[in-house]
Design an enzyme around this catalytic site. Sequence first.
Site, PDB file in Angstrom:
ATOM      1  N   ASN A   1      -3.829   2.378  10.382  1.00 21.07           N
ATOM      2  CA  ASN A   1      -5.206   2.572   8.552  1.00 21.07           C
ATOM      3  C   ASN A   1      -5.189   1.120   8.627  1.00 21.07           C
ATOM      4  O   ASN A   1      -4.502   1.089   7.546  1.00 21.07           O
ATOM      5  CB  ASN A   1      -3.908   3.313   8.385  1.00 21.07           C
ATOM      6  CG  ASN A   1      -4.453   3.487   6.757  1.00 21.07           C
ATOM      7  OD1 ASN A   1      -5.574   3.701   6.879  1.00 21.07           O
ATOM      8  ND2 ASN A   1      -3.904   4.189   6.240  1.00 21.07           N
ATOM      9  N   PRO A   2      -6.128   0.751   8.872  1.00 21.82           N
ATOM     10  CA  PRO A   2      -6.465  -0.152   8.526  1.00 21.82           C
ATOM     11  C   PRO A   2      -7.413  -0.653   7.264  1.00 21.82           C
ATOM     12  O   PRO A   2      -7.779   0.691   6.881  1.00 21.82           O
ATOM     13  CB  PRO A   2      -7.328  -0.996   9.681  1.00 21.82           C
ATOM     14  CG  PRO A   2      -8.280  -0.034  10.034  1.00 21.82           C
ATOM     15  CD  PRO A   2      -7.453   1.777   9.981  1.00 21.82           C
TER      16      PRO A   2
ATOM     17  N   PHE B   1       0.912  -1.816   0.676  1.00 20.97           N
ATOM     18  CA  PHE B   1      -0.291  -0.030  -0.092  1.00 20.97           C
ATOM     19  C   PHE B   1       1.254   1.502  -0.371  1.00 20.97           C
ATOM     20  O   PHE B   1       1.948   1.864   0.604  1.00 20.97           O
ATOM     21  CB  PHE B   1      -0.952  -0.065   0.878  1.00 20.97           C
ATOM     22  CG  PHE B   1      -1.843   1.133   1.902  1.00 20.97           C
ATOM     23  CD1 PHE B   1      -3.015   0.799   0.416  1.00 20.97           C
ATOM     24  CD2 PHE B   1      -1.563   2.226   2.200  1.00 20.97           C
ATOM     25  CE1 PHE B   1      -4.826   2.091   0.865  1.00 20.97           C
ATOM     26  CE2 PHE B   1      -2.372   3.507   2.671  1.00 20.97           C
ATOM     27  CZ  PHE B   1      -3.927   3.524   1.351  1.00 20.97           C
TER      28      PHE B   1
HETATM   29  N1  SAM Z   1      -0.076   1.370   7.498  1.00 19.84           N
HETATM   30  C1  SAM Z   1       0.215   1.874   6.114  1.00 19.84           C
HETATM   31  C2  SAM Z   1      -0.544   2.912   5.793  1.00 19.84           C
HETATM   32  O1  SAM Z   1      -1.233   3.583   6.348  1.00 19.84           O
HETATM   33  O2  SAM Z   1       0.583   3.283   4.847  1.00 19.84           O
HETATM   34  C3  SAM Z   1      -0.732   0.582   5.638  1.00 19.84           C
HETATM   35  C4  SAM Z   1      -2.080   1.334   5.736  1.00 19.84           C
HETATM   36  S1  SAM Z   1      -2.367  -0.013   4.245  1.00 19.84           S
HETATM   37  C5  SAM Z   1      -4.423   0.745   4.557  1.00 19.84           C
HETATM   38  C6  SAM Z   1      -3.399  -1.529   5.546  1.00 19.84           C
HETATM   39  C7  SAM Z   1      -2.256  -2.801   5.453  1.00 19.84           C
HETATM   40  O3  SAM Z   1      -2.918  -3.910   6.828  1.00 19.84           O
HETATM   41  C8  SAM Z   1      -2.339  -3.345   4.664  1.00 19.84           C
HETATM   42  O4  SAM Z   1      -0.807  -3.594   4.514  1.00 19.84           O
HETATM   43  C9  SAM Z   1      -2.632  -4.793   4.603  1.00 19.84           C
HETATM   44  O5  SAM Z   1      -1.902  -6.048   4.950  1.00 19.84           O
HETATM   45  C10 SAM Z   1      -2.098  -4.990   6.159  1.00 19.84           C
HETATM   46  N2  SAM Z   1      -3.696  -5.668   7.281  1.00 19.84           N
HETATM   47  C11 SAM Z   1      -4.815  -6.042   6.650  1.00 19.84           C
HETATM   48  N3  SAM Z   1      -5.285  -6.427   7.246  1.00 19.84           N
HETATM   49  C12 SAM Z   1      -4.930  -7.193   7.949  1.00 19.84           C
HETATM   50  C13 SAM Z   1      -5.050  -7.620   9.199  1.00 19.84           C
HETATM   51  N4  SAM Z   1      -6.168  -8.522   9.754  1.00 19.84           N
HETATM   52  N5  SAM Z   1      -4.031  -7.987  10.330  1.00 19.84           N
HETATM   53  C14 SAM Z   1      -3.101  -6.695   9.872  1.00 19.84           C
HETATM   54  N6  SAM Z   1      -2.539  -6.586   8.394  1.00 19.84           N
HETATM   55  C15 SAM Z   1      -3.389  -5.756   8.168  1.00 19.84           C
HETATM   56  N1  GLN Z   2      -7.643   5.905   1.853  1.00 22.90           N
HETATM   57  C1  GLN Z   2      -7.525   5.493   0.855  1.00 22.90           C
HETATM   58  C2  GLN Z   2      -8.163   4.874  -0.024  1.00 22.90           C
HETATM   59  O1  GLN Z   2      -8.254   6.666  -0.243  1.00 22.90           O
HETATM   60  C3  GLN Z   2      -7.837   3.930   1.210  1.00 22.90           C
HETATM   61  C4  GLN Z   2      -6.809   3.874   2.636  1.00 22.90           C
HETATM   62  C5  GLN Z   2      -7.573   2.164   3.825  1.00 22.90           C
HETATM   63  O2  GLN Z   2      -8.737   1.741   3.313  1.00 22.90           O
HETATM   64  N2  GLN Z   2      -6.932   2.434   4.512  1.00 22.90           N
HETATM   65  O3  GLN Z   2      -8.044   4.728  -1.343  1.00 22.90           O
END
Ligand code: SAM
Ligand code: GLN
Length: 271
Positions: free
Chosen positions: A185-186, A90
Amino acid sequence: MTFRELYTTSKTLISNASDSSGTEALLLLSHVTQLTKERVLLHFDDPVEDDVIRKVLDLAQLRADGFPLQYLVGKCYFYGLQLDIEQGVFIPRIETEVLVDIALEIVEEEGLKVVADIGTGSGAIAIAIALNSSCEVYVTDVNEKALALAQKNAEKFGAKVCFFKGAFLEPLKPVLNKIDLIVSNPPYIPKGAILPKEVLMEPSEALFAGEDGLEFYRNFFSQLDLLKGKTVLMEFSPEQEDEIEKFGVFGEVSFYQDQFGKIRFFQIKIK
Ligand code: SAM
Ligand code: GLN
């Protein structure tokens, strides 16, 4: 072909996908030649080698097809840090920088020492917190590629971050009693939402969380016994505020805005 001609051809291609086609074309030229943008401009009327032409045009075509620029150049920026990024991980968003600001305030005000970042992706949040506080930071992610990249990014900056692979709080169980603040930030986009092509190039487990986009939060708070006494700070989508408010049953909820005035973060002190 001169640099100027290559720039113009690339810019035209990229304009299919971006409103900043000029800036992006220059960035691709700079990336492929390993020259600064200023040096590229100095050489604007010089001829370009064939392999540079081919590489730049290939990248410009990928950009025109909707690939995020960050994946093409392998770099992104977060909280003043240049992080490595690659397809499959991401791309950190600018809004999330405010989550770091809020976390740092909480850490400072409450004198916290250990923070966990659930779903760390490139490591953006964790590294920014580790470098701007004296906290030890534990991170998790389900995505192996993300964890490897986060580790590389943390090493590049000498950030004190420990990595655990797994979902939610599961991999942190052995160290959970030390953790004061959990940030995340899930994924929070409803499955089937219409998204720009660029966003769809990012890993789906980083974006989507069930039919209503709330599945991650529901699963996370189902392990309430592990969270007692801890502070949780998470990002969410502004449309979900009413649903997030319901988590008030677990403890006092506060909302925070992002830099664009949208309510995007919530904090809960778990009872
Ligand atoms: N924290 C980073 C950022 O803000 O740039 C990444 C955010 S991204 C929206 C969500 C992340 O959560 C991804 O890397 C995904 O692989 C991870 N993820 C999704 N479900 C998860 C879970 N159940 N437990 C741990 N990580 C999870
Ligand atoms: N903010 C992200 C987007 O614009 C979504 C990220 C997320 O699901 N945490 O697509």
